[in-house]
Scaffold this motif. Structure first.
Motif, mmCIF file in Angstrom:
data_model
loop_
_atom_site.group_PDB
_atom_site.id
_atom_site.type_symbol
_atom_site.label_atom_id
_atom_site.label_comp_id
_atom_site.label_asym_id
_atom_site.label_seq_id
_atom_site.Cartn_x
_atom_site.Cartn_y
_atom_site.Cartn_z
ATOM 1 N N TYR A 274 47.560 1.396 23.752
ATOM 2 C CA TYR A 274 48.910 1.554 24.330
ATOM 3 C C TYR A 274 49.624 0.125 24.328
ATOM 4 C CZ TYR A 274 51.902 1.190 28.505
ATOM 5 O OH TYR A 274 53.083 0.845 29.323
ATOM 6 N N ASP A 275 48.775 -0.857 24.268
ATOM 7 C CA ASP A 275 49.314 -2.430 24.220
ATOM 8 C C ASP A 275 50.117 -2.469 22.822
ATOM 9 O OD1 ASP A 275 48.623 -3.012 26.848
ATOM 10 O OD2 ASP A 275 46.673 -3.836 26.386
ATOM 11 N N LYS A 276 49.129 -2.129 21.787
ATOM 12 C CA LYS A 276 49.788 -2.295 20.535
ATOM 13 C C LYS A 276 50.933 -1.358 20.461
ATOM 14 C CE LYS A 276 45.486 -3.466 18.148
ATOM 15 N NZ LYS A 276 44.545 -3.164 17.222
ATOM 16 N N ILE A 277 51.122 -0.364 20.755
ATOM 17 C CA ILE A 277 52.103 0.565 20.828
ATOM 18 C C ILE A 277 53.626 0.223 21.469
ATOM 19 C CG2 ILE A 277 53.258 2.840 21.505
ATOM 20 C CD1 ILE A 277 50.726 4.201 20.996
ATOM 21 N N MET A 278 53.139 -0.528 22.943
ATOM 22 C CA MET A 278 54.371 -1.239 23.651
ATOM 23 C C MET A 278 54.780 -2.197 22.911
ATOM 24 S SD MET A 278 54.967 0.814 25.942
ATOM 25 C CE MET A 278 55.992 -0.141 27.011
ATOM 26 N N ALA A 279 53.764 -3.298 22.285
ATOM 27 C CA ALA A 279 54.366 -4.336 21.667
ATOM 28 C C ALA A 279 55.202 -4.149 20.526
ATOM 29 C CB ALA A 279 53.142 -5.199 21.329
ATOM 30 N N LYS A 280 54.885 -3.021 19.762
ATOM 31 C CA LYS A 280 55.437 -2.725 18.344
ATOM 32 C C LYS A 280 57.158 -2.069 18.776
ATOM 33 C CE LYS A 280 55.257 -0.012 14.249
ATOM 34 N NZ LYS A 280 54.165 0.699 13.238
ATOM 35 N N GLY A 281 56.928 -1.334 19.974
ATOM 36 C CA GLY A 281 58.148 -0.749 20.577
ATOM 37 C C GLY A 281 59.309 -1.586 20.888
ATOM 38 N N LYS A 282 58.797 -2.803 21.778
ATOM 39 C CA LYS A 282 59.561 -3.813 22.251
ATOM 40 C C LYS A 282 60.316 -4.610 21.108
ATOM 41 C CE LYS A 282 57.595 -3.668 26.872
ATOM 42 N NZ LYS A 282 56.747 -4.422 27.798
ATOM 43 N N SER A 283 59.598 -4.474 19.937
ATOM 44 C CA SER A 283 60.019 -5.544 18.704
ATOM 45 C C SER A 283 61.176 -4.644 18.046
ATOM 46 C CB SER A 283 59.070 -5.857 17.941
ATOM 47 O OG SER A 283 58.494 -5.039 17.484
ATOM 48 N N LEU A 284 61.187 -3.517 18.307
ATOM 49 C CA LEU A 284 62.405 -2.598 17.663
ATOM 50 C C LEU A 284 63.828 -3.181 17.813
ATOM 51 C CD1 LEU A 284 60.991 1.070 18.384
ATOM 52 C CD2 LEU A 284 60.846 -0.342 16.186
ATOM 53 N N PRO A 285 64.760 -2.802 16.943
ATOM 54 C CA PRO A 285 66.062 -3.006 17.406
ATOM 55 C C PRO A 285 66.610 -2.391 18.477
ATOM 56 C CG PRO A 285 65.873 -2.586 14.970
ATOM 57 C CD PRO A 285 64.509 -2.234 15.551
ATOM 58 N N ALA A 286 67.609 -3.018 19.098
ATOM 59 C CA ALA A 286 68.211 -2.553 20.488
ATOM 60 C C ALA A 286 68.203 -1.227 20.592
ATOM 61 C CB ALA A 286 69.599 -3.199 20.679
ATOM 62 N N ILE A 287 69.009 -0.343 19.840
ATOM 63 C CA ILE A 287 69.197 1.190 19.999
ATOM 64 C C ILE A 287 67.664 1.783 19.960
ATOM 65 C CG2 ILE A 287 70.084 3.253 19.036
ATOM 66 C CD1 ILE A 287 72.554 1.465 18.002
ATOM 67 N N LYS A 288 66.910 1.482 18.818
ATOM 68 C CA LYS A 288 65.692 2.148 18.917
ATOM 69 C C LYS A 288 64.796 1.774 19.968
ATOM 70 C CE LYS A 288 65.270 2.918 13.745
ATOM 71 N NZ LYS A 288 64.568 2.717 12.609
ATOM 72 N N LYS A 289 64.849 0.483 20.455
ATOM 73 C CA LYS A 289 63.853 0.081 21.412
ATOM 74 C C LYS A 289 64.428 0.775 22.834
ATOM 75 C CE LYS A 289 63.258 -4.122 24.082
ATOM 76 N NZ LYS A 289 63.434 -5.431 24.498
ATOM 77 N N SER A 290 65.716 1.000 22.943
ATOM 78 C CA SER A 290 66.108 1.593 24.225
ATOM 79 C C SER A 290 65.648 3.134 24.156
ATOM 80 C CB SER A 290 67.579 1.742 24.198
ATOM 81 O OG SER A 290 68.024 2.124 25.330
ATOM 82 N N LEU A 291 65.714 3.695 22.894
ATOM 83 C CA LEU A 291 65.168 5.100 22.845
ATOM 84 C C LEU A 291 63.494 5.231 22.983
ATOM 85 C CD1 LEU A 291 65.939 8.193 22.087
ATOM 86 C CD2 LEU A 291 65.437 7.266 19.803
ATOM 87 N N PHE A 292 62.912 4.098 22.600
ATOM 88 C CA PHE A 292 61.455 4.226 22.851
ATOM 89 C C PHE A 292 61.205 3.940 24.402
ATOM 90 C CE2 PHE A 292 57.862 1.204 23.378
ATOM 91 C CZ PHE A 292 56.802 1.902 22.667
ATOM 92 N N LEU A 293 61.777 2.995 24.982
ATOM 93 C CA LEU A 293 61.490 2.879 26.412
ATOM 94 C C LEU A 293 61.802 3.887 27.287
ATOM 95 C CD1 LEU A 293 62.405 -0.928 26.805
ATOM 96 C CD2 LEU A 293 60.217 0.050 26.404
ATOM 97 N N TRP A 294 62.859 4.853 26.735
ATOM 98 C CA TRP A 294 63.485 5.871 27.584
ATOM 99 C C TRP A 294 62.192 6.977 27.389
ATOM 100 C CZ3 TRP A 294 63.907 10.595 24.894
ATOM 101 C CH2 TRP A 294 64.432 11.617 25.828
ATOM 102 N N ALA A 295 61.604 7.127 26.221
ATOM 103 C CA ALA A 295 60.539 8.151 26.060
ATOM 104 C C ALA A 295 59.147 7.507 26.960
ATOM 105 C CB ALA A 295 60.330 8.350 24.618
ATOM 106 N N VAL A 296 58.888 6.379 26.947
ATOM 107 C CA VAL A 296 57.774 5.682 27.584
ATOM 108 C C VAL A 296 57.984 6.149 29.167
ATOM 109 C CG1 VAL A 296 56.590 3.992 28.504
ATOM 110 C CG2 VAL A 296 57.058 4.182 25.932
#
Length: 594
Positions: A274-296
């Protein structure tokens, strides 16, 4: 009818005779498979060779090995001649090996590598019971296990009738293994388990496993531990192909290579994923990061049986397609089942993995219970978040007046080897095993664990503190790798924290802070303040007398190898308290003056 461990060989013979990948391991970059035919042949040949060497029912043989097919060949060969298998962790100290060898007096030892052989070699002359050492890897001047196959082929006719006679005389109640628990204090205890202990647990838990002989699983938890060992027997009973990971470090690569349908794990490994997934998700570009955090965030609200309604399920379908499908891909793309045990699983992770379409079945048990007492199933209504699931068929559970979980059934151990006094302390006259865990029943069918009886402590003000609950909450933070709550007979609880230094490196990079070393970064006031904010998040939900009043950061990473964690990644509390005794004294010498 499977009533003895080696009856699983008949299951293979009757149900899966043409299986080409009963087992597999990776060697020199290639996956090597072993068929049903080889498994049956090798087990018998090793049995013949061991009978020729003079081994008899009740003798003990130690294995010290990584997970590999050869372990199973030896395990079955020992079981069907009535020799007691004593599997040990490859990571324990030479001192522990010395104690166990002296305690169980083995006739033979199998080791997997030259490193492990040279670890025990200095001990061999001190233990006259040891007749021979065999290795799974080829080592100069040490007998290789293949030699046993050669002896078995030469003398098979001599011992074939004898082997069948011995098998017929072995009863389900006979001891099949002694498993030495790692413990958190003192010397290890030898848990005696019978064929019946294991087979009752295998049959009852296999009924809850949705996989079949067309599937394969990855095995990476230590096979000498009762949990992974029982799961391996379960796989064999259902004809599931077992692929052994090269090491704990290669799990990710092996998952992507073999694309398994399931595996057994422990919460700490899921937390790391989970920590690795979150670290990778938070390093995404703004729009993709926003979508990632929405899903989480959506996933952390997941409820079973579509309880959130159609609109939530519609959004979840989108999240699974856009985000969670990539989580599946990271695990190989075929995961249908994960079972988690050994410690409490964070409910938020449980919800999130289920939301991602990756069911996690949390279960509960101990070495002394072979091991499963209760386990969640793969579908509603036989799963409930925050619990360890319904009690296994054939097992009884009751909650004592003080909240301790008591268990009774065919899975309860025969006792501790050479220690009847300790056995009588944990198994009462009515056959109830006292687990040492505190819990309750939810909705009259789901077992919930709240803490370890022996780990609950009182402050000097008489307030009871359940440390595991607080520690698990703290570990939800990406800043915190491990934590131990202290404060027994003190005015208030405190916590020692081993930070997640990999996460801190990335954090320091983002905040333009210099990360020189773990020892230096824990002295940084900004880091101390930031991690204290994580402690405060946990404090919000604690009653005032139970709130953590102060914390200290340590520069050590706690691992089984360095001694602070057990092989199943549980805190060794006494070891930690002794190691940081001066730091603890400083905490309370200063704080008690306030």
């Amino acid at each position: 009818m499977v009533t003895r461990i080696f009856d699983l060989l008949d299951v293979y013979r009757e149900n899966y005779p043409d299986k080409t990948d009963a087992f597999a391991k990776k060697e020199d970059g290639k996956w090597i498979t072993y068929s049903t035919e080889q498994y049956l042949e090798y087990a018998d040949l090793i049995s013949y060779a061991l009978l020729e060497s003079g081994l008899k029912k009740g003798d003990r043989v130690i294995t010290i090995s990584n997970n590999r097919p050869e372990w199973n060949f030896v395990d079955m060969a020992l079981a069907q001649i009535g020799v007691i298998h004593v599997p040990l962790y490859p990571t324990i100290s030479a001192k522990s090996y010395d104690f166990i060898i002296r305690h169980c007096e083995p006739s033979l030892i199998f080791v997997s590598s030259d490193e492990l052989y040279y670890k025990i070699e200095p001990l061999l002359n001190d233990h006259p019971s040891i007749k021979e050492v065999y290795t799974f890897d080829k080592i100069k001047a040490v007998a290789h296990w293949i030699r046993l196959l050669d002896i078995g082929k030469e003398l098979g006719n001599k011992h074939q009738v004898t082997l069948e006679s011995i098998k017929n005389d072995i009863e389900p109640q006979d001891v099949v293994t002694i498993i030495y628990t790692s413990g958190t204090t003192g010397n290890p205890k030898g848990v005696m388990l019978s064929h019946k202990n294991f087979t009752s647990n295998v049959l009852a838990s296999a009924a809850r496993l949705i996989l079949n002989s067309s599937h394969k699983c990855l095995s990476f938890l230590p096979i000498n531990h009762v949990y992974e060992r029982m799961v391996n027997y379960q796989y064999q009973y259902k004809g599931i192909s077992i692929y052994y990971a090269e090491s704990m470090e290669t799990i990710g690569d092996n998952l992507r290579e073999i694309k398994p349908h399931g595996f057994a794990t422990v919460p700490r490994l899921l937390e790391k994923v989970y920590d690795k997934i979150m670290a990778k998700g938070k390093s995404l570009p703004a729009i993709k990061k926003s979508l990632f955090l929405w899903a989480v965030n959506l996933g952390q609200k997941y409820e079973l049986n579509r309880a959130n309604g159609w609109w939530y399920e519609f959004k979840l379908k989108i999240a699974r397609k856009l985000i969670f499908s990539k989580w599946q891909e990271a695990l190989g793309g075929n995961i249908m089942f994960m079972c988690s045990g050994g410690a409490a699983l964070q409910v938020r992770l449980e919800r999130l993995f289920w939301a991602a379409g990756i069911p996690v079945q949390e279960g509960y048990g101990l070495t002394e219970t072979s091991p499963i007492i209760a386990a969640n199933q793969n579908s509603y209504p036989d799963v409930k978040f925050g619990t360890v699931g319904p009690v296994l068929d054939g097992v009884e559970v009751k909650i004592a007046d003080d909240g301790e979980i008591l268990a009774r059934g065919p899975n309860i151990m025969l006792g501790y080897y050479k220690n009847p006094e300790l056995t009588n302390e944990v198994i009462d006259k009515d056959g109830w095993f006292h687990t040492g865990d505190i819990g309750c029943m939810v909705e009259d069918r789901f077992l919930k664990i709240t803490d370890r009886k022996k780990e609950i402590f009182k402050t000097s003000g008489g307030i009871y503190i359940a440390p595991q609950v607080i520690e698990n909450k703290l570990k939800e933070s990406p800043f915190i790798d491990q934590a131990i709550v202290i404060g027994e007979f003190r005015r208030f609880p405190s916590v020692l924290i081993s930070p997640d230094f990999e996460f801190l490196k990335e954090y320091c990079k983002r905040k333009k802070l210099d990360f020189i070393s773990p020892g230096e970064i824990i002295k940084n006031e900004r880091i101390q303040i930031r991690i204290w904010k994580e402690v405060e998040k946990t404090n919000v939900n604690l009653d005032r007398p139970k709130k953590i009043k102060t914390s200290r950061l340590v520069s050590n990473v706690w691992t089984p190898e360095s001694g602070e964690l057990s092989p199943t990644l549980k805190l060794k509390r006494k070891v930690l308290k002794d190691k940081y005794d001066n730091l603890i004294r400083d905490i309370y010498a200063y704080e008690e003056e306030l």
